[in-house]
Design a protein around this motif. Structure first.
Motif, PDB file in Angstrom:
ATOM      1  N   PRO A 136     -29.193  90.913 -67.003  1.00  0.00           N
ATOM      2  CA  PRO A 136     -29.310  91.040 -68.462  1.00  0.00           C
ATOM      3  C   PRO A 136     -30.617  91.689 -68.908  1.00  0.00           C
ATOM      4  N   ALA A 137     -30.532  92.418 -70.008  1.00  0.00           N
ATOM      5  CA  ALA A 137     -31.742  92.970 -70.626  1.00  0.00           C
ATOM      6  C   ALA A 137     -32.533  91.855 -71.285  1.00  0.00           C
ATOM      7  N   THR A 138     -31.811  90.933 -71.923  1.00  0.00           N
ATOM      8  CA  THR A 138     -32.424  89.737 -72.499  1.00  0.00           C
ATOM      9  C   THR A 138     -31.503  88.561 -72.237  1.00  0.00           C
ATOM     10  N   GLY A 139     -32.071  87.375 -72.308  1.00  0.00           N
ATOM     11  CA  GLY A 139     -31.267  86.163 -72.243  1.00  0.00           C
ATOM     12  C   GLY A 139     -30.936  85.711 -70.836  1.00  0.00           C
ATOM     13  N   SER A 140     -30.054  84.725 -70.764  1.00  0.00           N
ATOM     14  CA  SER A 140     -29.731  84.103 -69.480  1.00  0.00           C
ATOM     15  C   SER A 140     -28.303  83.595 -69.460  1.00  0.00           C
ATOM     16  N   VAL A 141     -27.790  83.419 -68.233  1.00  0.00           N
ATOM     17  CA  VAL A 141     -26.505  82.784 -67.974  1.00  0.00           C
ATOM     18  C   VAL A 141     -26.776  81.589 -67.078  1.00  0.00           C
ATOM     19  N   VAL A 184     -24.650  80.380 -72.251  1.00  0.00           N
ATOM     20  CA  VAL A 184     -25.105  81.766 -72.418  1.00  0.00           C
ATOM     21  C   VAL A 184     -26.079  81.802 -73.577  1.00  0.00           C
ATOM     22  N   ARG A 185     -27.274  82.358 -73.318  1.00  0.00           N
ATOM     23  CA  ARG A 185     -28.336  82.358 -74.328  1.00  0.00           C
ATOM     24  C   ARG A 185     -28.864  83.764 -74.558  1.00  0.00           C
ATOM     25  N   ASN A 186     -28.677  84.277 -75.778  1.00  0.00           N
ATOM     26  CA  ASN A 186     -29.265  85.561 -76.211  1.00  0.00           C
ATOM     27  C   ASN A 186     -29.025  86.675 -75.201  1.00  0.00           C
ATOM     28  N   LEU A 187     -27.823  86.728 -74.663  1.00  0.00           N
ATOM     29  CA  LEU A 187     -27.497  87.666 -73.595  1.00  0.00           C
ATOM     30  C   LEU A 187     -27.247  89.058 -74.173  1.00  0.00           C
ATOM     31  N   SER A 188     -27.916  90.064 -73.616  1.00  0.00           N
ATOM     32  CA  SER A 188     -27.697  91.443 -74.051  1.00  0.00           C
ATOM     33  C   SER A 188     -27.837  92.375 -72.860  1.00  0.00           C
ATOM     34  N   TRP A 189     -27.287  93.600 -73.031  1.00  0.00           N
ATOM     35  CA  TRP A 189     -27.369  94.568 -71.936  1.00  0.00           C
ATOM     36  C   TRP A 189     -27.198  95.981 -72.469  1.00  0.00           C
ATOM     37  N   ALA A 190     -27.950  96.907 -71.881  1.00  0.00           N
ATOM     38  CA  ALA A 190     -27.824  98.338 -72.142  1.00  0.00           C
ATOM     39  C   ALA A 190     -27.989  99.057 -70.814  1.00  0.00           C
ATOM     40  N   PRO A 191     -27.325 100.200 -70.632  1.00  0.00           N
ATOM     41  CA  PRO A 191     -27.433 100.920 -69.356  1.00  0.00           C
ATOM     42  C   PRO A 191     -28.858 101.341 -69.023  1.00  0.00           C
ATOM     43  N   GLY A 192     -29.676 101.581 -70.029  1.00  0.00           N
ATOM     44  CA  GLY A 192     -31.066 101.979 -69.817  1.00  0.00           C
ATOM     45  C   GLY A 192     -31.850 101.788 -71.091  1.00  0.00           C
ATOM     46  N   ARG A 193     -33.154 101.925 -70.996  1.00  0.00           N
ATOM     47  CA  ARG A 193     -33.995 101.633 -72.164  1.00  0.00           C
ATOM     48  C   ARG A 193     -33.714 102.550 -73.345  1.00  0.00           C
ATOM     49  N   LEU A 194     -33.335 103.785 -73.055  1.00  0.00           N
ATOM     50  CA  LEU A 194     -33.163 104.756 -74.130  1.00  0.00           C
ATOM     51  C   LEU A 194     -31.701 104.976 -74.493  1.00  0.00           C
ATOM     52  N   THR A 195     -30.820 104.142 -73.978  1.00  0.00           N
ATOM     53  CA  THR A 195     -29.401 104.295 -74.264  1.00  0.00           C
ATOM     54  C   THR A 195     -28.916 103.204 -75.215  1.00  0.00           C
ATOM     55  N   GLU A 196     -27.721 103.394 -75.711  1.00  0.00           N
ATOM     56  CA  GLU A 196     -27.137 102.465 -76.679  1.00  0.00           C
ATOM     57  C   GLU A 196     -26.903 101.090 -76.059  1.00  0.00           C
ATOM     58  N   THR A 197     -27.215 100.056 -76.807  1.00  0.00           N
ATOM     59  CA  THR A 197     -26.954  98.687 -76.362  1.00  0.00           C
ATOM     60  C   THR A 197     -25.454  98.422 -76.402  1.00  0.00           C
ATOM     61  N   LEU A 198     -24.896  98.009 -75.269  1.00  0.00           N
ATOM     62  CA  LEU A 198     -23.458  97.760 -75.198  1.00  0.00           C
ATOM     63  C   LEU A 198     -23.101  96.318 -75.534  1.00  0.00           C
ATOM     64  N   LEU A 203     -19.757  91.939 -70.902  1.00  0.00           N
ATOM     65  CA  LEU A 203     -20.084  90.518 -70.899  1.00  0.00           C
ATOM     66  C   LEU A 203     -19.624  89.857 -69.602  1.00  0.00           C
ATOM     67  N   LEU A 204     -18.415  90.166 -69.163  1.00  0.00           N
ATOM     68  CA  LEU A 204     -17.938  89.580 -67.911  1.00  0.00           C
ATOM     69  C   LEU A 204     -18.847  89.965 -66.750  1.00  0.00           C
ATOM     70  N   ARG A 205     -19.279  91.223 -66.705  1.00  0.00           N
ATOM     71  CA  ARG A 205     -20.146  91.671 -65.604  1.00  0.00           C
ATOM     72  C   ARG A 205     -21.485  90.935 -65.609  1.00  0.00           C
ATOM     73  N   LEU A 206     -21.947  90.574 -66.767  1.00  0.00           N
ATOM     74  CA  LEU A 206     -23.177  89.776 -66.847  1.00  0.00           C
ATOM     75  C   LEU A 206     -22.933  88.362 -66.339  1.00  0.00           C
ATOM     76  N   LEU A 207     -21.748  87.833 -66.584  1.00  0.00           N
ATOM     77  CA  LEU A 207     -21.448  86.463 -66.184  1.00  0.00           C
ATOM     78  C   LEU A 207     -21.296  86.317 -64.681  1.00  0.00           C
ATOM     79  N   TYR A 208     -20.842  87.387 -64.002  1.00  0.00           N
ATOM     80  CA  TYR A 208     -20.704  87.266 -62.545  1.00  0.00           C
ATOM     81  C   TYR A 208     -21.770  88.059 -61.782  1.00  0.00           C
ATOM     82  N   ARG A 209     -22.875  88.370 -62.463  1.00  0.00           N
ATOM     83  CA  ARG A 209     -24.078  88.911 -61.812  1.00  0.00           C
ATOM     84  C   ARG A 209     -23.946  90.351 -61.343  1.00  0.00           C
ATOM     85  N   PHE A 210     -23.016  91.087 -61.910  1.00  0.00           N
ATOM     86  CA  PHE A 210     -22.933  92.508 -61.599  1.00  0.00           C
ATOM     87  C   PHE A 210     -24.049  93.250 -62.315  1.00  0.00           C
ATOM     88  N   HIS A 211     -24.328  92.865 -63.560  1.00  0.00           N
ATOM     89  CA  HIS A 211     -25.455  93.401 -64.327  1.00  0.00           C
ATOM     90  C   HIS A 211     -26.520  92.321 -64.477  1.00  0.00           C
TER      91      HIS A 211
END
Length: 266
Positions: free
Chosen positions: A59-64, A8-22, A49-57
């Protein structure tokens, strides 16, 4: 089944550009065959984080990467052949038997939309049913089962998928003590790479090879449980007072955590 290496590299996610980073940029490497526990208070970013790992989301940045391949460069079928997930929520309205639901785990391995399961698929399904002590319930409908039984059905379906990376979101929820122990023993023995979220820090320390501690969407520790789950780190993450005590059982020392509200220590 063979285990995969997870990067996992520099993984991040937010619901939208103007919303809080989760989840803020997070990185870690997990060697093949290891068990990673993701811990932290409610709202820390565990499920994200789990949702990013199984491709539900996406990522905004980074990779799995699984075995060096970015999961978003794989087809959905290819991803499903190497990653399986068991969620906290178990559907209760499937008009399917336990055996039929576990057999759904073979779907990514069938050829085309009209592919039919063969003898090997049936053997894999039977093996998963026996491993989770579900063979006696194989012909029951899911909506007739208890919450714990449904949870075991979902784990069996994931095993029938023959993944290399297994993701578990609070796998012991809804389970009685016996089946909690059985699922934890299964986690220890499976020849897979496993990522699981857990609320119980003692459970994580006893089952996991590595622990990732999250707070407010940020990683505040990754490594061996004894190193990450220190009194100071746990107190910071959960906003409590934490103590480590040495207990003796059958001549063996065990490390445990006791979490107390600040008010009770004043």
């Amino acid at each position: 089944m063979t285990a995969a290496r997870l990067c996992v590299r520099n993984l991040s996610w937010a619901p939208g550009r103007l919303t809080e980073t989760l989840l803020h940029p997070t990185s870690f490497d997990l060697d093949a065959g290891r068990v990673l526990g993701i811990v932290g208070p409610n709202g820390a970013g565990k499920t994200t984080l789990l949702r990013l790992l199984y491709r539900f989301h996406r990522p905004a940045t980074g990779s799995v990467e699984v075995d060096g391949k970015d999961i978003w460069e794989l087809s959905a079928r290819e991803a499903a052949r190497c990653i399986a997930v068991v969620l906290q929520e178990q559907p209760g309205d499937f008009a399917l038997t336990v055996r039929e639901i576990v057999a759904l785990g073979r779907t990514p391995h069938l050829r085309g939309f009209a592919g039919s399961p063969g003898a090997r698929d049936a053997e894999i399904v039977d093996s998963a049913l026996y491993r989770l002590d579900l063979h006696r319930l194989a012909d029951r409908y899911l909506n007739t089962l208890s919450g714990g039984e449904r949870q075991r059905v979902m784990v069996a379906r994931a095993l029938a998928q023959e993944p290399r990376l297994l993701i578990l979101d609070e796998p012991t929820n809804h389970l009685d003590i016996r089946h909690q122990l059985e699922v934890l023993e299964l986690i220890r023995k499976l020849p897979l790479t496993i990522v699981t979220s857990l609320h119980d820090l003692n459970l994580a320390a006893g089952v996991c090879d590595d622990v990732l501690l999250l707070q407010s969407g940020r990683s505040i520790g990754f490594g061996a449980p004894a190193d990450v789950l220190s009194e100071e780190a746990v107190a910071k993450a959960f906003q409590i007072t934490a103590y480590r005590e040495q207990l003796s059982r059958s001549g063996t020392d065990h490390l445990t955590f006791h979490l107390r509200n600040k008010e009770t220590t004043q």
